[in-house]
Design a protein around this motif. Structure first.
Motif, PDB file in Angstrom:
ATOM      1  N   SER A  89     123.828  54.749  24.812  1.00  0.00           N
ATOM      2  CA  SER A  89     122.365  54.832  24.933  1.00  0.00           C
ATOM      3  C   SER A  89     121.951  55.808  26.026  1.00  0.00           C
ATOM      4  O   SER A  89     120.815  56.261  26.064  1.00  0.00           O
ATOM      5  CB  SER A  89     121.753  53.454  25.179  1.00  0.00           C
ATOM      6  OG  SER A  89     122.060  52.996  26.478  1.00  0.00           O
ATOM      7  N   GLY A  90     122.889  56.158  26.897  1.00  0.00           N
ATOM      8  CA  GLY A  90     122.619  57.139  27.940  1.00  0.00           C
ATOM      9  C   GLY A  90     122.451  58.545  27.407  1.00  0.00           C
ATOM     10  O   GLY A  90     122.060  59.448  28.149  1.00  0.00           O
ATOM     11  N   PHE A  91     122.733  58.765  26.137  1.00  0.00           N
ATOM     12  CA  PHE A  91     122.547  60.066  25.494  1.00  0.00           C
ATOM     13  C   PHE A  91     121.278  60.111  24.650  1.00  0.00           C
ATOM     14  O   PHE A  91     121.003  61.115  24.007  1.00  0.00           O
ATOM     15  CB  PHE A  91     123.739  60.394  24.579  1.00  0.00           C
ATOM     16  CG  PHE A  91     124.981  60.799  25.314  1.00  0.00           C
ATOM     17  CD1 PHE A  91     125.176  62.115  25.705  1.00  0.00           C
ATOM     18  CD2 PHE A  91     125.956  59.868  25.612  1.00  0.00           C
ATOM     19  CE1 PHE A  91     126.328  62.498  26.365  1.00  0.00           C
ATOM     20  CE2 PHE A  91     127.122  60.240  26.276  1.00  0.00           C
ATOM     21  CZ  PHE A  91     127.301  61.556  26.649  1.00  0.00           C
ATOM     22  N   ARG A  92     120.523  59.021  24.619  1.00  0.00           N
ATOM     23  CA  ARG A  92     119.319  58.943  23.786  1.00  0.00           C
ATOM     24  C   ARG A  92     118.105  58.629  24.641  1.00  0.00           C
ATOM     25  O   ARG A  92     118.214  57.964  25.662  1.00  0.00           O
ATOM     26  CB  ARG A  92     119.468  57.816  22.748  1.00  0.00           C
ATOM     27  CG  ARG A  92     120.593  57.983  21.786  1.00  0.00           C
ATOM     28  CD  ARG A  92     120.571  56.910  20.698  1.00  0.00           C
ATOM     29  NE  ARG A  92     120.750  55.554  21.195  1.00  0.00           N
ATOM     30  CZ  ARG A  92     121.918  54.919  21.245  1.00  0.00           C
ATOM     31  NH1 ARG A  92     123.007  55.514  20.843  1.00  0.00           N
ATOM     32  NH2 ARG A  92     121.994  53.691  21.693  1.00  0.00           N
ATOM     33  N   MET A  93     116.968  59.096  24.163  1.00  0.00           N
ATOM     34  CA  MET A  93     115.708  58.651  24.760  1.00  0.00           C
ATOM     35  C   MET A  93     115.335  57.351  24.066  1.00  0.00           C
ATOM     36  O   MET A  93     115.213  57.300  22.849  1.00  0.00           O
ATOM     37  CB  MET A  93     114.609  59.700  24.579  1.00  0.00           C
ATOM     38  CG  MET A  93     114.774  60.894  25.495  1.00  0.00           C
ATOM     39  SD  MET A  93     113.454  62.119  25.328  1.00  0.00           S
ATOM     40  CE  MET A  93     112.023  61.206  25.922  1.00  0.00           C
ATOM     41  N   LEU A  94     115.174  56.315  24.844  1.00  0.00           N
ATOM     42  CA  LEU A  94     114.857  55.003  24.304  1.00  0.00           C
ATOM     43  C   LEU A  94     113.338  54.804  24.276  1.00  0.00           C
ATOM     44  O   LEU A  94     112.599  55.512  24.977  1.00  0.00           O
ATOM     45  CB  LEU A  94     115.526  53.927  25.148  1.00  0.00           C
ATOM     46  CG  LEU A  94     117.056  54.039  25.245  1.00  0.00           C
ATOM     47  CD1 LEU A  94     117.604  52.964  26.167  1.00  0.00           C
ATOM     48  CD2 LEU A  94     117.694  53.967  23.867  1.00  0.00           C
ATOM     49  N   PRO A  95     112.864  53.857  23.481  1.00  0.00           N
ATOM     50  CA  PRO A  95     111.415  53.593  23.452  1.00  0.00           C
ATOM     51  C   PRO A  95     110.881  53.375  24.869  1.00  0.00           C
ATOM     52  O   PRO A  95     111.486  52.663  25.675  1.00  0.00           O
ATOM     53  CB  PRO A  95     111.306  52.320  22.603  1.00  0.00           C
ATOM     54  CG  PRO A  95     112.515  52.366  21.721  1.00  0.00           C
ATOM     55  CD  PRO A  95     113.601  52.984  22.567  1.00  0.00           C
ATOM     56  N   GLY A  96     109.781  54.012  25.160  1.00  0.00           N
ATOM     57  CA  GLY A  96     109.154  53.903  26.476  1.00  0.00           C
ATOM     58  C   GLY A  96     109.603  54.962  27.469  1.00  0.00           C
ATOM     59  O   GLY A  96     108.967  55.142  28.503  1.00  0.00           O
ATOM     60  N   GLU A  97     110.706  55.643  27.191  1.00  0.00           N
ATOM     61  CA  GLU A  97     111.144  56.712  28.086  1.00  0.00           C
ATOM     62  C   GLU A  97     110.383  57.987  27.759  1.00  0.00           C
ATOM     63  O   GLU A  97     110.111  58.276  26.592  1.00  0.00           O
ATOM     64  CB  GLU A  97     112.643  56.957  27.944  1.00  0.00           C
ATOM     65  CG  GLU A  97     113.480  55.823  28.488  1.00  0.00           C
ATOM     66  CD  GLU A  97     114.973  56.062  28.366  1.00  0.00           C
ATOM     67  OE1 GLU A  97     115.706  55.569  29.242  1.00  0.00           O
ATOM     68  OE2 GLU A  97     115.410  56.708  27.391  1.00  0.00           O
ATOM     69  N   THR A  98     110.061  58.733  28.797  1.00  0.00           N
ATOM     70  CA  THR A  98     109.361  60.007  28.619  1.00  0.00           C
ATOM     71  C   THR A  98     110.188  61.122  29.229  1.00  0.00           C
ATOM     72  O   THR A  98     110.994  60.890  30.143  1.00  0.00           O
ATOM     73  CB  THR A  98     107.982  59.991  29.305  1.00  0.00           C
ATOM     74  OG1 THR A  98     108.189  59.866  30.733  1.00  0.00           O
ATOM     75  CG2 THR A  98     107.109  58.849  28.789  1.00  0.00           C
TER      76      THR A  98
END
Length: 175
Positions: A89-98
């Motif tokens: 998940s450290g390679f993806r933008m997760l919901p709420g991240e900008t």
């Protein structure tokens, strides 16, 4: 301000900071004028996105800077499946991240690492690497070698981000 901050950094430390600064610049420059949606876009067959790469490089730099100071005990490890999911998940933008939030975090980590480079008493001081299949058993890295790894990691992922960005809208970091 401490005296170390006021001193001009020269020699090897200046070279390390310059190399790291250049790699960081290209990574951040690749994200220029992207929307959050674009920064989260997987524009190639890879799972990578520009925002995720910035997030990953931030985590890597934070972790290796901690290694320089605290040793291998701060490094993740083990066979815990949740550790792998956290890593992925450290390679993806997760919901709420900008993108702005990820860049702000990166700026804070970069500032802390730069301060470490300026003030670390000895670049030769090192630690044993944590057990991992990709490290030779019993290997040690000096602070210098660890900083070189951070530079290489940042530069490699800046290149990845450039390819992803070009696939999004044709923008390039260079050329």
């Amino acid at each position: 301000m401490t005296a170390a901050i006021n001193q001009t950094v020269t020699g090897e430390r200046a070279d390390l900071l310059e190399s790291l600064g250049q790699a960081r610049f290209f990574l951040r420059f690749t994200a220029r004028e992207l929307t959050d949606e674009q920064a989260a876009t997987r524009s190639t067959v890879s799972e990578l996105c520009v925002g995720g790469l910035i997030k990953h490089v931030t985590a890597v730099e934070r972790q290796w800077a901690r290694f320089i100071v605290e040793g291998p005990g701060v490094m993740p490890g083990g066979d815990d499946p949740s550790a792998f999911e956290e890593y992925a998940s450290g390679f993806r933008m997760l919901p709420g991240e900008t993108l702005a939030g990820l860049l702000d975090d990166y700026e804070r980590v970069a500032g802390a690492t730069d301060e470490l480079v300026r003030t670390l008493p000895d670049l030769d001081a090192g630690h044993a690497l944590p057990p991992a299949p990709w490290f030779e058993p019993g290997a040690r890295w000096s602070a210098r070698r660890t900083l070189q790894h951070i530079i290489a990691e940042t530069a490699q992922h800046a290149g990845h981000a450039d390819v992803i960005r070009e696939a999004i809208d044709g923008a390039k970091s260079m050329g």
